[in-house]
Motif scaffolding. Structure first.
Motif, PDB file in Angstrom:
ATOM      1  N   GLY A  69      -4.222   0.025   7.175  1.00 18.96           N
ATOM      2  CA  GLY A  69      -5.402   0.773   6.182  1.00 18.96           C
ATOM      3  C   GLY A  69      -6.567   0.091   6.434  1.00 18.96           C
ATOM      4  N   ARG A  70      -6.596  -1.176   6.817  1.00 12.48           N
ATOM      5  CA  ARG A  70      -7.998  -1.986   7.080  1.00 12.48           C
ATOM      6  C   ARG A  70      -8.428  -2.045   8.214  1.00 12.48           C
ATOM      7  NH1 ARG A  70      -5.099  -6.069   4.174  1.00 12.48           N
ATOM      8  NH2 ARG A  70      -5.218  -7.490   6.096  1.00 12.48           N
ATOM      9  N   ASN A  71      -7.564  -1.134   9.234  1.00  9.00           N
ATOM     10  CA  ASN A  71      -7.676  -1.202  10.607  1.00  9.00           C
ATOM     11  C   ASN A  71      -7.567   0.107  11.518  1.00  9.00           C
ATOM     12  OD1 ASN A  71      -8.453  -4.183  11.510  1.00  9.00           O
ATOM     13  ND2 ASN A  71      -6.594  -4.090  10.044  1.00  9.00           N
ATOM     14  N   SER A  72      -7.752   1.180  10.495  1.00  8.06           N
ATOM     15  CA  SER A  72      -7.133   2.586  10.877  1.00  8.06           C
ATOM     16  C   SER A  72      -7.729   3.084  12.139  1.00  8.06           C
ATOM     17  CB  SER A  72      -7.413   3.425   9.608  1.00  8.06           C
ATOM     18  OG  SER A  72      -8.817   3.609   9.417  1.00  8.06           O
ATOM     19  N   ASN A  73      -8.648   2.429  12.845  1.00 12.39           N
ATOM     20  CA  ASN A  73      -9.196   3.028  14.182  1.00 12.39           C
ATOM     21  C   ASN A  73      -8.530   2.413  15.237  1.00 12.39           C
ATOM     22  OD1 ASN A  73     -10.969   5.030  13.052  1.00 12.39           O
ATOM     23  ND2 ASN A  73     -12.728   3.424  12.618  1.00 12.39           N
ATOM     24  N   ASN A 124       0.922  -1.104   0.169  1.00 11.71           N
ATOM     25  CA  ASN A 124       0.076  -0.114  -0.109  1.00 11.71           C
ATOM     26  C   ASN A 124       0.850   1.245   0.026  1.00 11.71           C
ATOM     27  OD1 ASN A 124      -1.424   2.288   1.110  1.00 11.71           O
ATOM     28  ND2 ASN A 124      -3.097   0.977   1.793  1.00 11.71           N
ATOM     29  N   GLU A 171      -0.754  -2.069   4.365  1.00 12.53           N
ATOM     30  CA  GLU A 171      -2.206  -2.420   4.034  1.00 12.53           C
ATOM     31  C   GLU A 171      -2.872  -2.830   5.252  1.00 12.53           C
ATOM     32  OE1 GLU A 171      -4.978  -3.537   1.226  1.00 12.53           O
ATOM     33  OE2 GLU A 171      -3.121  -2.843   0.781  1.00 12.53           O
ATOM     34  N   PHE A 172      -2.272  -3.610   5.994  1.00  7.88           N
ATOM     35  CA  PHE A 172      -3.086  -3.910   7.420  1.00  7.88           C
ATOM     36  C   PHE A 172      -3.657  -2.885   8.058  1.00  7.88           C
ATOM     37  CE2 PHE A 172      -3.294  -5.157  11.869  1.00  7.88           C
ATOM     38  CZ  PHE A 172      -4.150  -6.214  11.589  1.00  7.88           C
ATOM     39  N   ASN A 196       3.418  -6.124   4.226  1.00  5.23           N
ATOM     40  CA  ASN A 196       1.963  -5.880   4.468  1.00  5.23           C
ATOM     41  C   ASN A 196       1.442  -5.112   5.622  1.00  5.23           C
ATOM     42  OD1 ASN A 196       1.791  -7.949   2.200  1.00  5.23           O
ATOM     43  ND2 ASN A 196       2.302  -9.455   3.993  1.00  5.23           N
TER      44      ASN A 196
END
Length: 271
Positions: free
Chosen positions: A126-130, A38, A123-124, A120
């Protein structure tokens, strides 16, 4: 806002016994970070004025500082705790300088200048930004030039390249001058202390669900004076006297194959 900013603190050039080798390892770490799948990231290298650095690819910048050499940088010194304390202060000041130059990050990851990170991670994130962030509990050890990796399942207590933390949880000061020394040492200069501090404040870190970094061990320039992988885990007299421990260590070995090279070493071949 940048999703992940990687902060790479580089020691004062007077504290390196082989700057060309440090520069070469730093170049490899830069290549590793550049392999992220990413593209929403940046890298900030913190180095003293006059330090000769490798050519930097896009997404990297340098924050120059004027901190003096760390007079207690040798871990073989008589008082180990004083050495560790001086290291935490020196590293923490450099990390703070880098973070203040990159306040727009959602997450910070501090990366030692001779380690490698998984492609990775961004990318990870970004999928768990909170999320609050993650400890890298599972990683690898690698001897420079070797063809084998060793699983390490307590990685965050062993290697400084082991934390991805949401930037607001650092509570960064408005300026460098406003930072308290204890804050610098514990929040920025120690990869062990900050996890407990955040947990006690109600912001526990999760565990990254994959092996996220490689700790390069056994080379002359290592701050920690880490030992040779083979000598420590397989040819050590105490291990050889305990066959079960030897077998357990052997079970943690895996070859450094092309997939892992691509994931951790970027486009550049190492070893």
């Amino acid at each position: 806002m940048t999703l992940v900013t990687f902060i790479i603190p580089v020691r004062h050039q007077a504290n390196s016994n082989d700057w060309p080798s440090l520069k070469s390892r730093l170049s490899q770490t830069i290549a590793s970070i550049s392999g992220q799948s990413n593209s929403d990231w940046r890298g900030v290298i913190v180095a003293n004025e006059g330090a000769d650095l490798p050519d930097l690819p896009p997404k990297f910048s340098v924050e120059r500082v004027t901190f003096p050499p760390n007079q207690l940088h040798d871990i073989n010194g008589a008082d180990r705790e004083k050495v560790y304390d001086a290291f935490r202060l020196d590293k923490g000041r450099r990390v703070l300088s880098g973070m203040l130059a990159a306040r727009d990050a959602r997450f910070f990851m501090i990366v030692d200048d001779d380690d490698f990170v998984s492609a990775n991670i961004v990318e990870f994130a970004g999928r768990n930004s909170n999320a609050n962030g993650w400890k890298i509990d599972r990683g690898y050890l690698w001897n420079e030039g070797g063809r084998l990796l060793l699983h390490h399942n307590d990685f965050a207590n062993f290697c400084g390249t082991s934390l991805i933390i949401r930037s607001d949880l650092y509570g960064l000061p408005a300026s460098f001058e406003e930072a308290d020394i204890d804050y610098i040492k514990s929040m920025l200069g120690s990869h062990v202390r900050i996890g407990k501090i955040l947990a006690d404040a109600g912001h526990p870190l999760g565990s990254l669900p994959f092996r996220g970094a490689i700790y390069r061990v056994g080379h002359a320039g290592a701050h920690s004076k880490s030992s040779n992988l083979i000598r420590t885990h397989f040819l050590n007299a105490s291990v050889l006297r305990r066959p079960r421990q030897l077998l357990a260590n052997l079970s943690r070995v895996r070859p450094l194959d092309q997939r892992l090279r691509r994931e951790f070493f970027g486009a550049r071949t190492v070893g």
